[in-house]
Design an enzyme around this catalytic site. Sequence first.
Site, PDB file in Angstrom:
ATOM      1  N   CYS A 154      -8.112  45.349   1.115  1.00  0.00           N
ATOM      2  CA  CYS A 154      -9.324  45.001   0.390  1.00  0.00           C
ATOM      3  C   CYS A 154      -9.006  44.426  -0.807  1.00  0.00           C
ATOM      4  O   CYS A 154      -7.711  44.184  -1.304  1.00  0.00           O
ATOM      5  CB  CYS A 154      -9.989  46.359   0.325  1.00  0.00           C
TER       6      CYS A 154
ATOM      7  N   GLU B 188      -1.971  50.667  -3.833  1.00  0.00           N
ATOM      8  CA  GLU B 188      -2.111  49.722  -4.861  1.00  0.00           C
ATOM      9  C   GLU B 188      -1.181  49.802  -5.950  1.00  0.00           C
ATOM     10  O   GLU B 188      -1.496  49.011  -6.824  1.00  0.00           O
ATOM     11  CB  GLU B 188      -3.824  49.680  -5.389  1.00  0.00           C
TER      12      GLU B 188
ATOM     13  N   ARG C 246       0.876  -1.250   0.116  1.00  0.00           N
ATOM     14  CA  ARG C 246      -0.094   0.122  -0.068  1.00  0.00           C
ATOM     15  C   ARG C 246       0.700   1.286  -0.050  1.00  0.00           C
ATOM     16  O   ARG C 246       1.929   1.362   0.938  1.00  0.00           O
ATOM     17  CB  ARG C 246      -0.866  -0.229   1.191  1.00  0.00           C
TER      18      ARG C 246
ATOM     19  N   HIS D 234     -16.725   7.002  -4.245  1.00  0.00           N
ATOM     20  CA  HIS D 234     -15.806   8.107  -4.669  1.00  0.00           C
ATOM     21  C   HIS D 234     -16.520   9.318  -4.910  1.00  0.00           C
ATOM     22  O   HIS D 234     -16.020  10.503  -4.348  1.00  0.00           O
ATOM     23  CB  HIS D 234     -15.095   7.655  -5.831  1.00  0.00           C
TER      24      HIS D 234
HETATM   25  P1  ADP Z   1      -6.228   3.996  -1.138  1.00  0.00           P
HETATM   26  O1  ADP Z   1      -5.119   4.967  -0.717  1.00  0.00           O
HETATM   27  O2  ADP Z   1      -6.273   3.869  -2.581  1.00  0.00           O
HETATM   28  O3  ADP Z   1      -7.327   4.058  -0.286  1.00  0.00           O
HETATM   29  P2  ADP Z   1      -5.328   1.556   0.346  1.00  0.00           P
HETATM   30  O4  ADP Z   1      -4.029   1.361   0.650  1.00  0.00           O
HETATM   31  O5  ADP Z   1      -6.001   2.033   1.343  1.00  0.00           O
HETATM   32  O6  ADP Z   1      -5.443   2.639  -0.901  1.00  0.00           O
HETATM   33  O7  ADP Z   1      -5.956   0.159  -0.207  1.00  0.00           O
HETATM   34  C1  ADP Z   1      -7.415   0.450  -0.864  1.00  0.00           C
HETATM   35  C2  ADP Z   1      -8.094  -0.638  -0.568  1.00  0.00           C
HETATM   36  O8  ADP Z   1      -7.550  -1.941  -0.443  1.00  0.00           O
HETATM   37  C3  ADP Z   1      -8.429  -0.611   1.028  1.00  0.00           C
HETATM   38  O9  ADP Z   1      -9.443   0.429   1.011  1.00  0.00           O
HETATM   39  C4  ADP Z   1      -9.070  -2.153   1.435  1.00  0.00           C
HETATM   40  O10 ADP Z   1     -10.313  -2.291   0.820  1.00  0.00           O
HETATM   41  C5  ADP Z   1      -8.082  -3.001   0.544  1.00  0.00           C
HETATM   42  N1  ADP Z   1      -6.908  -3.283   1.492  1.00  0.00           N
HETATM   43  C6  ADP Z   1      -5.705  -2.785   1.719  1.00  0.00           C
HETATM   44  N2  ADP Z   1      -5.034  -3.607   2.361  1.00  0.00           N
HETATM   45  C7  ADP Z   1      -5.706  -4.550   2.827  1.00  0.00           C
HETATM   46  C8  ADP Z   1      -5.490  -5.876   3.642  1.00  0.00           C
HETATM   47  N3  ADP Z   1      -4.483  -5.820   4.268  1.00  0.00           N
HETATM   48  N4  ADP Z   1      -6.523  -6.619   3.454  1.00  0.00           N
HETATM   49  C9  ADP Z   1      -7.582  -6.500   2.674  1.00  0.00           C
HETATM   50  N5  ADP Z   1      -7.778  -5.515   2.077  1.00  0.00           N
HETATM   51  C10 ADP Z   1      -6.934  -4.529   2.150  1.00  0.00           C
HETATM   52 MG    MG Z   2      -7.945  49.162  -7.488  1.00  0.00          MG
HETATM   53 MG    MG Z   3      -7.597   3.579   1.592  1.00  0.00          MG
END
Ligand code: ADP
Ligand code: MG
Ligand code: MG
Length: 888
Positions: A847, A761, A92, A470
């Site tokens: 201002c 100004e 990650r 999102h």
């Molecule tokens: P982002 O910054 O894109 O949110 P993340 O590192 O949080 O990336 O990971 C995205 C998704 O991946 C997380 O929201 C989660 O659902 C899944 N994820 C990350 N790590 C794990 C893990 N150890 N086990 C299960 N799912 C994971």
């Molecule tokens: Mg002016």
């Molecule tokens: Mg995340």
Amino acid sequence: MTLLYPLDAELDPEVRLRLLGTKASGLNEMTTLGIPVPPGFTITTEVGAEFRKSGKWPDGLAGEVRCALAEVEERVGRRFGDPANPLLLSVRSGAPVSMPGMMDTLLNVGLNEATLAGLASRHANEWFALDAYRRLIQMYGTVVRQIGIDRFQFRLVDLKTKLGRPRMADSDLDVKSMQELVAEYLSLIQEASGSPFPQDVDTQLWDAIGAVFASWGNARAVRYRRMQGIQQATGTACTIQAMVFGNTGTSSGSGVAFTRNPSDGTKQLYGEYLPNAQGEDVVAGLRTPVSLTARAAAPGKEAASLEGSSPEAFAEVSAHCATLERHFGDVQDIEFTIEDGRPYILQTRAAKRTAAAAVRIAVEMVREGVLSKEQALLRVDASSLEQLLQARLPSEGELAARGVRTAANGLPASPGAASGHIVFDADDAVRAAAEGQEVILVRQETRAEDIHGMKVSKGVVTAAGGMTSHAAVVARGLGKCCVVGCAGLRIDFEQRTVRLNDDAEPLHEGDLLTLDGSTGRVYAGALDLVASTTVDELGELMAWADEARRMRVYAEADTPQVARAALSYGAEGVGLCRTERMFFAPDRLFAMQCALLAVEDEQRNHWLGELERAQCEDFVEIFDAMNGRPVTIRLLDRALQELMPEDQRSLRAIADALDLERDEVAKAAARHRESNPAFGHRGVRAGLTIPGLYDMQLRAMLIAAHQCTERKIAVDLEVLIPMVAFTSEVVALRAVFDRVRAQVFGGPTTLFRCRVGTMVELPRACLIADELAEHTDFFSFGGNDLTQFVLGVSRDDADRFLAGYRNELGLVAGDPFTVLDPRVVELMRLALDRGKAAQPGLVAGLCGDQGGSPASIEACERLGLDFVCAPLSQLPGARLAAAQARIR
Ligand code: ADP
Ligand code: MG
Ligand code: MG
């Protein structure tokens, strides 16, 4: 240098944030709090920076990773690459600045032809193992080998089409089809990148780590940082963590929990849950989730909520949420996964929230004793308060009475209402907005790469997705009105049409649409909006802000209406009344044109007299509204050419009124044309050279003040001289002022307070500030003009290149017309120092458009200015920002 830290390492908070980034810091803090987090370790941002620079891993990293991994294997009781009982990993990203979704993450690392069977038999679920495998192959292909995600999606759609069900859900694919899909994906990787998907798990891991570090520099992330003005160069860290699975069956799932409601701030656990799914499915908004709590579930759906279906897991998640909110002293946005009934927390961060929620939460947390007033004031984003003054739709009853019918219903993801022209993708939104159109972005769902389009849209509606999709999360952060999960929408991207429901005629790109993000309703066409109601707690927060701030906050107000509204937004006076804006009404513009174009004195005086009466009436009303608070009136400052008649009809009317030939009037008007009006005959230059013009304005102010004092209305008048470059201009103007005052009052008057100030100004004015200070009572820095003249950039045309400088080329960070440029601030400091050396008690303020921006207000606090002057809608934000600047 330490290369990596296990998630349970004890670390100093400041070092932790810098070396691990926000996400891993959160994981680390949670682990040390005893919250169940899958074990893992984080390779530091320093290693990442080194790798990006040299392309090589530091000595010893491989060995340390091996050791740390052994530790994780020990904890989990599985081995990485072990065919019988394989450990799978997530890899990650996460930097010290939060950049949600902008960098990459790989899941299920460690799956290959050999470990696949072990995973399947461990969970007694072959389908699940194949699903995990195809996700890994796709992520590896897109992130490591940079293959477009569409190519994977095409293969998937082809397969479904072959099965005769192009619209079927992924989860309906059977084991055989999943096997086919895996084979398809493997061959795609080979075809598109020229080498196969690595079966060696260590290669997978190191490729993933490299790609995660590199994702700091991907186009999406770079663009995001430019747009957010993030100049930080630290880069991302990389966390390697044991995988947990939310898709092993019905007692598993993934969800998102907010410790309080992020839309309105209610102190209730709030969130969504997708049974039998991985976390990415919730965020992607591909399936519509159920609610976390039974209370928030739709009537009849209580049993389907997490609380209803798995009460024990729910109780555990709730307890962790409470612990986290208490620990961080702020509302948390938490991602969790339940594997076979056991919850794991995968991420926690301060929750994005609407302005209304932010205000309510900050005030309630002070009442709960969690925050001090000062902390609470710092918690609310000052620029977001403008949202609270946002428009909303009339009530449902009123709309029904008018015969307006709801065309579609979705989830109310981010409050407020908006009308605009339909666009179907982010780039179109940007294009249309650049042409000045108000647009509504209509999407199936949104992704990280749509943010630039969301930013410029008035509102966003998506057919899919839940309250934590999102689109919903980003819209709330941006303060945009947003409706998601509007399942009735039928979008045809080919034809560029959308049908709001099955009976509706299709709407085309450019057609009008109205959204209500507070109710989730969608209407065809544009509806009139009304000003919004405010949050109950706002008054209390504002009172704390007023106590805490040092600078006074004035309003820009050119009309009595705005002056009255400004008072209700807490303005302490009018800091800038631009008299040129009082000549917008057609009859007044006409009188002005006649006065400027008249040849004979008598005629000129007649029309000036008309103007004087009109201005005087306005001034009386403004003084009356402000009731003794300062009212700063700036003498006319407008390029005269902009006041000239443009069409034949007005020329004729003026000619008639002045008893002249049309040609003569046209010629006289043409004489006011300038090649560079911003630098031209405007401000004090016009006032001193056009007979009677400033006399008229000064007389109108003084007579108005006189009339008010006779009616026992207190008056505090400040007169501002615009575009001063020479001290002699001020001296000359003061003489005019004294002469007019003598005419009106027969000499100086003590009936009301009256001061004369200078707009600072022009760069030259800054340099002669010491002289100016001797002849004026106060300074008002004109942020817009000073910026124009210091940078040599015309504000009106700046965006032809400044936006490109900022977003594409990365040559400048912010917008100098929103946030004061540091060099402009430097010049202001010089002026202030010189001015105060000559007149120690000199009062000065800012201002212009920057007066409402929190960052500029902070610069003003540092300069020690006495006041800032903000546009109406930014007044509450300016009061808060002034308090925050003082506290900081
Ligand atoms: P982002 O910054 O894109 O949110 P993340 O590192 O949080 O990336 O990971 C995205 C998704 O991946 C997380 O929201 C989660 O659902 C899944 N994820 C990350 N790590 C794990 C893990 N150890 N086990 C299960 N799912 C994971
Ligand atoms: Mg002016
Ligand atoms: Mg995340």
